[in-house]
Design an enzyme around this catalytic site. Structure first.
Site, PDB file in Angstrom:
ATOM      1  N   LEU A  48      64.174  36.822  86.771  1.00  0.00           N
ATOM      2  CA  LEU A  48      63.651  36.988  85.417  1.00  0.00           C
ATOM      3  C   LEU A  48      62.580  35.933  85.194  1.00  0.00           C
ATOM      4  CD1 LEU A  48      66.507  37.583  82.776  1.00  0.00           C
ATOM      5  CD2 LEU A  48      64.566  39.063  83.281  1.00  0.00           C
ATOM      6  N   ASP A  49      61.421  36.334  84.687  1.00  0.00           N
ATOM      7  CA  ASP A  49      60.370  35.374  84.374  1.00  0.00           C
ATOM      8  C   ASP A  49      60.880  34.341  83.368  1.00  0.00           C
ATOM      9  OD1 ASP A  49      58.606  36.744  85.990  1.00  0.00           O
ATOM     10  OD2 ASP A  49      57.736  37.907  84.347  1.00  0.00           O
ATOM     11  N   PRO A  50      60.338  33.116  83.412  1.00  0.00           N
ATOM     12  CA  PRO A  50      60.748  32.107  82.424  1.00  0.00           C
ATOM     13  C   PRO A  50      60.591  32.575  80.981  1.00  0.00           C
ATOM     14  CG  PRO A  50      59.510  31.065  84.190  1.00  0.00           C
ATOM     15  CD  PRO A  50      59.423  32.546  84.432  1.00  0.00           C
ATOM     16  N   LEU A  51      59.571  33.401  80.703  1.00  0.00           N
ATOM     17  CA  LEU A  51      59.343  33.865  79.336  1.00  0.00           C
ATOM     18  C   LEU A  51      60.235  35.045  78.953  1.00  0.00           C
ATOM     19  CD1 LEU A  51      55.459  33.572  78.922  1.00  0.00           C
ATOM     20  CD2 LEU A  51      57.241  31.893  78.457  1.00  0.00           C
ATOM     21  N   ALA A  52      61.078  35.488  79.874  1.00  0.00           N
ATOM     22  CA  ALA A  52      62.026  36.570  79.596  1.00  0.00           C
ATOM     23  C   ALA A  52      63.416  35.979  79.408  1.00  0.00           C
ATOM     24  CB  ALA A  52      62.036  37.579  80.734  1.00  0.00           C
TER      25      ALA A  52
END
Length: 310
Positions: A48-52
């Site tokens: 998961l992306d950090p912004l997710a």
């Protein structure tokens, strides 16, 4: 005189279904969980992306052997697209690379969705973990290189428009297969609508076969650090673990006796005979008294183990 070896960690096995917070990397999350549980080894099933935010299944111990079965499972995301800009990273972090004044009407958005349902060709973002000639795409992009990433086939099972709260934003839910980039969906829909777009909110709510109710917030686990007695603290943490075999629930299941389990643990096949013998299957899993013993194949009247569990 040699230095004493550091303890390797506890030999525990199971899945922790983490509700990953926003602005926290997947690798960072795995390291934190491994440290909290004092686990010997850990890994995750699907970055998961950090912004997710949202569901990040983390495997501890022998559960890491079942990671591929979760990686291949369906996933559900809720996401928000902001119209009017395309960004270098296809999310909020990047600089704007294209802008538009028009905004899409709701009818146009709904009419577009069938184009993104089913098996489609998708180009991953420039800032992604895709390897190009042995290099990660995001490393090349950070160095200022514009690279050609080939399109690849992905499967979108369902794409739903949830709401259009204003002219600039739209909320969606997507159920998709392995390898799908939601950021690419936002980028491509924006291009097709002639208004550009980027992801401004992203949350994963489901990774097969784990239910949303299984998610545990990181803050809940961190709070347990206040328990001074380590044995009590680890017991409280272990209560959140899901059995390793849950990751295999989509495979055929075979219950075996203790004698058969012992043969499987030694890497030997077991004979399956009788009216109730299971049908041939390229992959299946065996348990004894509810404990996962092996993953293997059922063929020619035998269960043949490929991966054995302690």
């Amino acid at each position: 005189m040699s230095k004493p070896r550091k303890p390797k960690g506890r030999k525990i096995s199971g899945w922790l279904i983490l509700d990953k917070p926003y602005d926290f990397g997947s690798t960072e999350a795995v390291s934190k969980i491994k440290w909290l549980f004092k686990a010997e080894k850990a890994g995750h099933a699907g970055t998961l992306d950090p912004l997710a935010s949202g569901m990040l299944p983390i495997a501890l111990g022998d559960a890491t052997k079942t990671v591929p079965y979760v990686m291949d499972g369906r996933k559900v995301y809720e996401f928000t697209v902001t119209w009017g800009e395309e960004r270098a990273t296809d999310d909020m972090e990047g600089d704007a690379v294209a802008t538009a004044d028009i905004r899409p009407p709701e009818e146009a958005i709904r009419a577009l969705l069938p184009r993104y349902t089913g098996t489609i060709q998708q180009v991953p973002p420039q800032f992604s973990a895709i390897k190009i000639d042995g290099n990660r795409a995001y490393d090349l992009a950070r160095d200022g290189e514009v690279i050609e990433i080939p399109a690849r086939e992905v499967t979108i099972h369902r794409l739903t428009l949830l709401a259009c709260p204003d002219a600039n934003t739209a909320h969606f839910e997507v159920e998709c297969g392995k390898g799908t980039y939601v950021r690419s969906l936002a980028r491509d829909m924006g291009r097709d609508l002639g208004c550009y777009g980027y992801i401004s909110g992203l949350r994963r709510t489901f990774v097969a076969p784990f239910a949303e109710k299984s998610m545990v917030p990181l803050a809940t686990l961190v709070e347990l650090e206040a328990i001074e007695n380590q044995e009590e603290r680890l017991a409280a943490l272990d209560a959140f673990l899901i059995d390793t075999g849950e990751a295999l629930s989509d495979l055929p299941h075979l219950a075996v006796s203790e004698d058969q389990a012992q043969r499987l643990r030694m890497g030997n096949p077991i004979i399956l005979r009788g009216r109730d013998a299971p049908l041939p299957a390229p992959e299946a899993y065996a348990t004894a008294r509810g404990q996962l013993i092996a993953i293997g194949e059922i063929a020619e009247g035998e269960f043949r183990p490929r991966r054995v569990f302690a």
